[in-house]
Design a protein around this motif. Structure first.
Motif, PDB file in Angstrom:
ATOM      1  N   TYR A 119      -2.041  -4.115  53.788  1.00 58.78           N
ATOM      2  CA  TYR A 119      -2.260  -5.570  53.782  1.00 58.78           C
ATOM      3  C   TYR A 119      -1.235  -6.288  54.648  1.00 58.78           C
ATOM      4  O   TYR A 119      -1.568  -7.134  55.474  1.00 58.78           O
ATOM      5  N   HIS A 120       0.038  -5.955  54.472  1.00 60.73           N
ATOM      6  CA  HIS A 120       1.103  -6.671  55.167  1.00 60.73           C
ATOM      7  C   HIS A 120       1.239  -6.286  56.636  1.00 60.73           C
ATOM      8  O   HIS A 120       1.585  -7.125  57.468  1.00 60.73           O
ATOM      9  N   PHE A 121       1.008  -5.028  56.963  1.00 64.80           N
ATOM     10  CA  PHE A 121       1.189  -4.573  58.341  1.00 64.80           C
ATOM     11  C   PHE A 121      -0.131  -4.404  59.089  1.00 64.80           C
ATOM     12  O   PHE A 121      -0.120  -4.079  60.265  1.00 64.80           O
ATOM     13  N   HIS A 122      -1.244  -4.574  58.389  1.00 64.92           N
ATOM     14  CA  HIS A 122      -2.563  -4.403  59.009  1.00 64.92           C
ATOM     15  C   HIS A 122      -2.737  -2.994  59.572  1.00 64.92           C
ATOM     16  O   HIS A 122      -3.368  -2.807  60.614  1.00 64.92           O
ATOM     17  N   TRP A 123      -2.137  -2.027  58.873  1.00 70.38           N
ATOM     18  CA  TRP A 123      -2.300  -0.627  59.252  1.00 70.38           C
ATOM     19  C   TRP A 123      -3.520  -0.081  58.519  1.00 70.38           C
ATOM     20  O   TRP A 123      -3.790  -0.454  57.375  1.00 70.38           O
ATOM     21  N   PRO A 124      -4.250   0.842  59.139  1.00 71.35           N
ATOM     22  CA  PRO A 124      -5.378   1.446  58.433  1.00 71.35           C
ATOM     23  C   PRO A 124      -4.866   2.257  57.240  1.00 71.35           C
ATOM     24  O   PRO A 124      -3.816   2.916  57.331  1.00 71.35           O
ATOM     25  N   PRO A 125      -5.576   2.202  56.122  1.00 68.71           N
ATOM     26  CA  PRO A 125      -5.141   2.943  54.934  1.00 68.71           C
ATOM     27  C   PRO A 125      -4.882   4.429  55.203  1.00 68.71           C
ATOM     28  O   PRO A 125      -3.945   5.003  54.646  1.00 68.71           O
ATOM     29  N   ASP A 177       9.045   7.691  53.112  1.00 62.92           N
ATOM     30  CA  ASP A 177       8.819   6.676  54.141  1.00 62.92           C
ATOM     31  C   ASP A 177       7.950   5.543  53.609  1.00 62.92           C
ATOM     32  O   ASP A 177       8.217   4.369  53.870  1.00 62.92           O
ATOM     33  N   ARG A 178       6.917   5.911  52.863  1.00 59.09           N
ATOM     34  CA  ARG A 178       6.034   4.896  52.280  1.00 59.09           C
ATOM     35  C   ARG A 178       6.813   3.999  51.319  1.00 59.09           C
ATOM     36  O   ARG A 178       6.704   2.774  51.350  1.00 59.09           O
ATOM     37  N   ARG A 179       7.643   4.571  50.476  1.00 64.21           N
ATOM     38  CA  ARG A 179       8.455   3.794  49.531  1.00 64.21           C
ATOM     39  C   ARG A 179       9.429   2.892  50.278  1.00 64.21           C
ATOM     40  O   ARG A 179       9.688   1.767  49.870  1.00 64.21           O
ATOM     41  N   ARG A 180       9.971   3.377  51.390  1.00 65.59           N
ATOM     42  CA  ARG A 180      10.909   2.575  52.187  1.00 65.59           C
ATOM     43  C   ARG A 180      10.204   1.352  52.765  1.00 65.59           C
ATOM     44  O   ARG A 180      10.740   0.248  52.742  1.00 65.59           O
ATOM     45  N   TRP A 181       8.987   1.531  53.292  1.00 64.16           N
ATOM     46  CA  TRP A 181       8.232   0.393  53.826  1.00 64.16           C
ATOM     47  C   TRP A 181       7.909  -0.604  52.730  1.00 64.16           C
ATOM     48  O   TRP A 181       8.004  -1.813  52.933  1.00 64.16           O
ATOM     49  N   VAL A 182       7.539  -0.122  51.560  1.00 67.80           N
ATOM     50  CA  VAL A 182       7.269  -1.016  50.423  1.00 67.80           C
ATOM     51  C   VAL A 182       8.518  -1.837  50.117  1.00 67.80           C
ATOM     52  O   VAL A 182       8.452  -3.052  49.927  1.00 67.80           O
ATOM     53  N   SER A 183       9.657  -1.178  50.104  1.00 71.33           N
ATOM     54  CA  SER A 183      10.919  -1.861  49.819  1.00 71.33           C
ATOM     55  C   SER A 183      11.243  -2.913  50.883  1.00 71.33           C
ATOM     56  O   SER A 183      11.625  -4.047  50.557  1.00 71.33           O
ATOM     57  N   GLU A 184      11.095  -2.552  52.136  1.00 79.74           N
ATOM     58  CA  GLU A 184      11.399  -3.483  53.224  1.00 79.74           C
ATOM     59  C   GLU A 184      10.466  -4.698  53.197  1.00 79.74           C
ATOM     60  O   GLU A 184      10.911  -5.834  53.396  1.00 79.74           O
ATOM     61  N   ILE A 185       9.174  -4.469  52.975  1.00 79.55           N
ATOM     62  CA  ILE A 185       8.226  -5.578  52.894  1.00 79.55           C
ATOM     63  C   ILE A 185       8.585  -6.486  51.721  1.00 79.55           C
ATOM     64  O   ILE A 185       8.531  -7.716  51.831  1.00 79.55           O
TER      65      ILE A 185
END
Length: 69
Positions: free
Chosen positions: A32-38, A48-56
């Motif tokens: 949703y936030h980065f408009h990346w395909p699921p 890495d996924r958890r890190r992006w969640v944290s940064e967002i």
């Protein structure tokens, strides 16, 4: 045979899976936030996924507090 686990305890073998609900929440949040395909988000390593969640989340908190830079 049980292997020692750092910090104590024992490893009992088998694969522990990540809760499916949490996985879908993380994928939806990042997509949703980065408009990346699921599919791209699903292919990220867990850490890495958890890190992006944290940064967002940090960015959203700053925006909500009016301190975005």
């Amino acid at each position: 045979m049980r292997a020692p686990v750092p910090g104590g305890g024992e490893r009992r073998g088998g694969i522990l899976s990540y809760p499916l609900k949490a996985l879908y929440e993380e994928v939806a949040f990042i997509a949703y936030h980065f408009h990346w395909p699921p599919e791209s988000v699903m292919n990220l390593e867990h850490a890495d996924r958890r890190r992006w969640v944290s940064e967002i989340s940090v960015i959203n908190q700053r925006v909500n507090e009016g301190t975005a830079t």
